[in-house]
Motif scaffolding. Structure first.
Motif, PDB file in Angstrom:
ATOM      1  N   ASN A 522       0.840  -1.207   0.000  1.00 44.16           N
ATOM      2  CA  ASN A 522       0.000   0.000   0.000  1.00 44.16           C
ATOM      3  C   ASN A 522       0.871   1.252   0.000  1.00 44.16           C
ATOM      4  O   ASN A 522       1.902   1.307   0.683  1.00 44.16           O
ATOM      5  N   LEU A 523       0.438   2.237  -0.750  1.00 36.65           N
ATOM      6  CA  LEU A 523       1.121   3.539  -0.776  1.00 36.65           C
ATOM      7  C   LEU A 523       0.062   4.625  -0.654  1.00 36.65           C
ATOM      8  O   LEU A 523      -0.921   4.622  -1.391  1.00 36.65           O
ATOM      9  N   LYS A 524       0.254   5.537   0.318  1.00 32.98           N
ATOM     10  CA  LYS A 524      -0.691   6.625   0.541  1.00 32.98           C
ATOM     11  C   LYS A 524       0.046   7.960   0.484  1.00 32.98           C
ATOM     12  O   LYS A 524       1.124   8.101   1.060  1.00 32.98           O
ATOM     13  N   ILE A 525      -0.578   8.929  -0.203  1.00 33.03           N
ATOM     14  CA  ILE A 525      -0.038  10.299  -0.230  1.00 33.03           C
ATOM     15  C   ILE A 525      -1.123  11.232   0.285  1.00 33.03           C
ATOM     16  O   ILE A 525      -2.241  11.244  -0.246  1.00 33.03           O
ATOM     17  N   ASN A 526      -0.792  11.992   1.339  1.00 30.55           N
ATOM     18  CA  ASN A 526      -1.742  12.936   1.945  1.00 30.55           C
ATOM     19  C   ASN A 526      -1.126  14.324   1.963  1.00 30.55           C
ATOM     20  O   ASN A 526       0.108  14.470   2.068  1.00 30.55           O
ATOM     21  N   SER A 527      -1.979  15.330   1.884  1.00 30.38           N
ATOM     22  CA  SER A 527      -1.507  16.720   2.049  1.00 30.38           C
ATOM     23  C   SER A 527      -2.464  17.457   2.969  1.00 30.38           C
ATOM     24  O   SER A 527      -3.659  17.186   2.984  1.00 30.38           O
ATOM     25  N   LYS A 528      -1.901  18.389   3.759  1.00 30.36           N
ATOM     26  CA  LYS A 528      -2.720  19.188   4.662  1.00 30.36           C
ATOM     27  C   LYS A 528      -1.951  20.443   5.073  1.00 30.36           C
ATOM     28  O   LYS A 528      -0.753  20.572   4.778  1.00 30.36           O
ATOM     29  N   ILE A 529      -2.660  21.336   5.768  1.00 28.95           N
ATOM     30  CA  ILE A 529      -2.043  22.550   6.327  1.00 28.95           C
ATOM     31  C   ILE A 529      -2.063  22.440   7.834  1.00 28.95           C
ATOM     32  O   ILE A 529      -3.098  22.134   8.429  1.00 28.95           O
ATOM     33  N   GLU A 530      -0.922  22.656   8.462  1.00 28.92           N
ATOM     34  CA  GLU A 530      -0.820  22.558   9.918  1.00 28.92           C
ATOM     35  C   GLU A 530       0.169  23.599  10.416  1.00 28.92           C
ATOM     36  O   GLU A 530       1.292  23.681   9.936  1.00 28.92           O
ATOM     37  N   ASP A 531      -0.232  24.389  11.418  1.00 26.17           N
ATOM     38  CA  ASP A 531       0.630  25.436  11.997  1.00 26.17           C
ATOM     39  C   ASP A 531       1.173  26.373  10.925  1.00 26.17           C
ATOM     40  O   ASP A 531       2.361  26.718  10.907  1.00 26.17           O
ATOM     41  N   GLU A 532       0.286  26.739   9.948  1.00 25.45           N
ATOM     42  CA  GLU A 532       0.639  27.681   8.878  1.00 25.45           C
ATOM     43  C   GLU A 532       1.780  27.157   8.006  1.00 25.45           C
ATOM     44  O   GLU A 532       2.580  27.942   7.490  1.00 25.45           O
ATOM     45  N   LYS A 533       1.862  25.834   7.834  1.00 24.74           N
ATOM     46  CA  LYS A 533       2.844  25.209   6.941  1.00 24.74           C
ATOM     47  C   LYS A 533       2.159  24.099   6.145  1.00 24.74           C
ATOM     48  O   LYS A 533       1.223  23.466   6.634  1.00 24.74           O
TER      49      LYS A 533
END
Length: 625
Positions: A522-533
């Motif tokens: 399995n391969l997962k790619i996630n993106s998000k914004i945390e602490d203004e980064k």
């Protein structure tokens, strides 16, 4: 044509320095005045707080003495015995003819109360009331009489408190107790009452302890003689003014309301405006066990009276000082050159930050009519302008150097990626996977267009993920159904600018090391914004990265010498190191590169950096490339 008027530098400096010294004298006066006023304020607040504390202690002691007398009487078994005997036998009013049988009980009560009050007269008068209205008094008045309890103001509140103390003011004593002295409150007593219970814990009567006003507040009288400008106020638990007596102070300010409205802290002096007219220095303390409030106040005009005298004297001194100072300035002005001093100060202000700041001006016009000084000033401006040009040129060269380093590290991804995929194609050819070879070649063409047709260092996040998925499509053809890919790209992150070709090396590393275990992979790619980064995480289920290898890898990256690393660039073995190096070249301390192997069977690589949506802002902030 306007001609410039040239005048004596000596005269110019005389007026300039004369004005300067005058300002200094006034500044000194203001500073000294401020310092002196602060000291006066400090001393006055300390005095106010001390007086308030002294009155607090004195009144607390007197109230405590009254309470102690009442408690001693309530808990005296001898008094209980005699009083109970007296109360049971007297169900009606006492008459002289029928008093004799109870004389011994009353005399015993007198003796005990006298012993409790003691030689120091802790109370002026003690009264014991039966519930049918018979009173036994000891003190100023000693005898037995009949009273109407219902008509006494404190009766109901005393009964409601069920044995707790109740304090009130008695203006005209029911027993006509004589006063030793006249005080400011008139013939007043402070009355402390509490219910009296028999051995069966049933109400049997009331104990009343009376004390002279002039005894309770004797210290205030002494302090007022020594501090005539200071006023003292005492409020009871109902916020009623009991000192000075309310009838004489009906028109005065109610300080208890001022304390509440201004949320003042106890034991601290404050200047408070009274009715928007008079300002006073006041402080207060609470007698917590009785919920009484002690307030002291003193007019501000009295507090700063000495300061006003000082101000008048100082004005005379400053006028004389200015006269002699102007004379001195005229003498020394011929030896001083203000423009040269100004140029000297300007040279000391020259720093790299001021040079690089287009809006920073370290030297304004000197407006000098002296030719030599004007030429010197112009020469300094020319030198400063050349210094600015040179500094910007050096900064541009440094930016170009950083840009070259980033492009060099980025370019290594291209042949490295090509070699790996050619190897995959050759393996697929050996396995006669012709259709898959055609698909992978199309995917490779799309990906190579992305990495070769654009020299931009930063690209939108969604574009980087899109072309990384082209590479993943190639790998899916190789691994087939044994490989499962997930992605979760938050909408808010899609337009964020990130370094180009920053995700594919980590994905490739997952195929190389993370899929060494048994399928499915399995391969997962996630993106998000945390602490203004922005953060991108690449997760695989290989789970083969040990803590030792993880720490060794991170330690190696942290100890990288960027300059030496860039001198020895090579195509092989640059995957994760390439990513780490480029992140720190761009973002320095704000770069994020983490490895998480704490979850069983998983390895998660997380990269990230500051959020930028505009390319011009991005390039301006990071090395101006």
């Amino acid at each position: 044509m306007n001609r410039r008027f040239y005048y004596s530098q000596k005269v110019y400096l005389f007026f300039a320095y004369g004005f300067l010294v005058t300002i200094l004298l006034f500044s000194f006066f203001i500073c000294f005045y401020s310092f002196y006023s602060k000291n006066i304020y400090k001393d006055a607040t300390t005095k106010s707080e001390t007086l308030c504390a002294s009155v607090h202690k004195s009144v607390s002691t007197e109230l405590k003495n009254m309470s102690t007398v009442s408690m001693n009487i309530v808990y005296s078994n001898a008094i209980k015995k005699n009083f109970t005997s007296f109360a049971k036998s007297n169900t009606e009013k006492i008459e002289p003819d029928n008093f004799f049988p109870y004389r011994e009980n009353v005399l015993a009560i007198y003796d005990i109360i006298t012993a409790i009050i003691g030689p120091f007269q802790s109370a002026s008068q003690v009264n014991l009331y039966t519930l049918n209205g018979t009173c036994i008094g000891s003190g100023y008045f000693q005898g037995v009489t009949n009273v109407n309890l219902q008509s006494i103001p404190w009766y109901n509140s005393t009964i409601e408190k069920n044995g707790a103390k109740n304090i009130s003011i008695t203006t005209n004593n029911l027993l006509n107790i004589p006063k030793k002295n006249k005080n400011i409150a008139g013939d007043n007593f402070l009355s402390l009452t509490r219910a009296f219970f028999n051995s069966s814990n049933e109400p049997e009567g009331i104990v009343e302890v009376l004390q002279d006003y002039d005894v309770i507040f004797s210290l205030i009288s002494e302090l007022k003689q020594k501090n005539p400008s200071t006023s003292f106020y005492v409020y009871n638990e109902k916020n009623e003014l009991i000192y000075p007596y309310e009838s004489e102070s009906a028109t005065k300010t109610k300080y208890i309301d001022i304390i509440k409205s201004n949320v003042l802290v106890p034991s601290v002096g404050y200047f408070i405006d009274i009715d928007n007219k008079e300002s006073v220095l006041m402080s207060y303390q609470k007698i917590d066990s009785y919920n009484w409030t002690i307030v002291t106040s003193e007019p501000k005009s009295v507090v700063f009276k000495s300061l006003n005298s000082f101000k008048e004297v100082f004005v005379v001194i400053i006028v004389i000082s200015i006269f002699f100072t102007l004379l001195l300035c005229f003498i020394i002005s011929s030896r001083l050159t203000y423009p040269l001093s100004k140029l000297t100060k300007a040279t000391k202000k020259v720093t790299i930050n001021r040079v690089l700041n287009e809006n920073e001006t370290i030297l304004t016009s000197i407006n000098s009519n002296v030719i030599e000084i004007s030429e010197l000033y112009q020469s300094f401006l020319d030198m400063y302008a050349k210094l600015k040009d040179s500094s910007h040129e050096i900064l541009l060269l440094k930016s170009e150097e950083t840009r070259a380093k980033l492009q060099a590290t980025q370019s290594l991804v291209n042949p490295h990626f090509l070699y790996n995929n050619l190897t995959n194609i050759s393996i697929m050819a050996e396995e006669n996977m012709n259709e898959d070879i055609i698909k992978i070649c199309h995917a490779l063409c799309d990906y190579f267009r992305y990495i070769t047709t654009n020299d931009e260092t930063a690209v939108p996040l969604f574009q980087e993920i899109l072309y990384t998925e082209k590479y993943i499509e190639c790998m899916k053809m190789r691994y087939g159904k044994d490989f499962i890919y997930y992605s979760n790209i938050e909408e808010s992150t899609k337009d964020i600018l990130i370094p180009k070709l920053i995700v594919q090396p980590i994905v490739e590393n997952a195929f190389k090391y993370g899929f060494s275990s048994s399928p499915p992979w399995n391969l997962k790619i996630n993106s998000k914004i945390e602490d203004e980064k922005w953060l991108i995480s690449i997760e695989d289920n290989g789970g083969c990265l040990s803590d030792i290898n993880k720490n060794k890898l991170l330690s190696c990256f942290h100890n990288i010498n960027r300059n030496e690393e860039l001198k020895n660039l090579k195509i092989g073995g640059m995957g994760l190191r390439n990513v780490y190096l480029r992140l720190h070249l761009l973002y320095d301390e704000q770069a994020i590169f983490r490895i998480d192997n704490t979850q069983e069977g998983k390895t998660i690589f997380t990269i990230g950096g500051p959020i930028y949506l505009d390319k011009e802002e991005f390039y301006e902030q990071y090395t101006q490339i």
